[in-house]
Write a protein that holds these residues in place. Structure first.
Motif, PDB file in Angstrom:
ATOM      1  N   GLU A  40       0.955  -0.890  -0.369  1.00 42.96           N
ATOM      2  CA  GLU A  40       0.271   0.352  -0.005  1.00 42.96           C
ATOM      3  C   GLU A  40       1.175   1.183   0.509  1.00 42.96           C
ATOM      4  O   GLU A  40       0.502   2.551  -0.725  1.00 42.96           O
ATOM      5  N   VAL A  67      -9.231  -4.458   1.139  1.00 48.40           N
ATOM      6  CA  VAL A  67      -8.921  -2.825   0.998  1.00 48.40           C
ATOM      7  C   VAL A  67     -10.367  -2.161   1.792  1.00 48.40           C
ATOM      8  O   VAL A  67     -11.573  -2.255   0.731  1.00 48.40           O
ATOM      9  N   TYR A  74      -7.666   4.603   0.069  1.00 45.46           N
ATOM     10  CA  TYR A  74      -8.607   3.068  -0.661  1.00 45.46           C
ATOM     11  C   TYR A  74      -8.694   3.579  -2.576  1.00 45.46           C
ATOM     12  O   TYR A  74      -8.282   3.369  -2.958  1.00 45.46           O
ATOM     13  N   PRO A  97      -2.476  -5.376   1.185  1.00 45.45           N
ATOM     14  CA  PRO A  97      -2.134  -4.129   1.651  1.00 45.45           C
ATOM     15  C   PRO A  97      -0.700  -3.767   2.384  1.00 45.45           C
ATOM     16  O   PRO A  97      -0.080  -2.788   2.255  1.00 45.45           O
TER      17      PRO A  97
END
Length: 125
Positions: A40, A67, A74, A97
């Motif tokens: 992420e 997610v 996001y 993530p």
């Protein structure tokens, strides 16, 4: 005068790159620049490397299984899925993530970012 090639340099090897990133609005707010980067956080950095109009949507993504819509990243992750830059690590489209990103994943993401013809279609419900 001459510079002593054996003289110690100050700062970190990556300072030039961090300075560039800061000057161009690319996130640099990481506690340890030598630590492994999560998937992420990698997306967070590279999302800001190109103008947002570079991420034309080619996929309709309902949801990414792991997610949350409440995640502060996001929108960036969803944009990469919609643009065909991310496809997920399995048939369900799982993103993982918080796991460390692999070199092979980095290569795929950067290739798809820079070459729109390499982007993938994916369907997530």
């Amino acid at each position: 005068g001459k510079t002593d090639p054996g003289a110690a340099t100050t700062g970190n090897w990556y300072d030039t790159y961090v300075d560039y990133a800061k000057a161009h609005g690319i996130p640099t707010d990481f506690a340890d620049m030598n630590a492994k980067i999560t998937r992420e956080d990698f997306v967070h950095v590279f999302f800001h490397a190109l103008p947002t109009d570079s991420y034309k949507s080619i996929n309709k993504i309902g949801a990414i299984p792991d997610v949350s819509v409440d995640s502060p990243l996001y929108s960036e992750i969803m944009t990469f899925y919609s643009a065909g830059i991310l496809t997920g690590s399995d048939a369900k489209g799982t993103f993982n993530p918080t796991s460390s990103i692999k070199r092979s994943e980095v290569a795929a993401i950067i290739t798809r970012m820079m070459d729109a013809s390499a982007r993938k279609t994916v369907t997530l419900k």
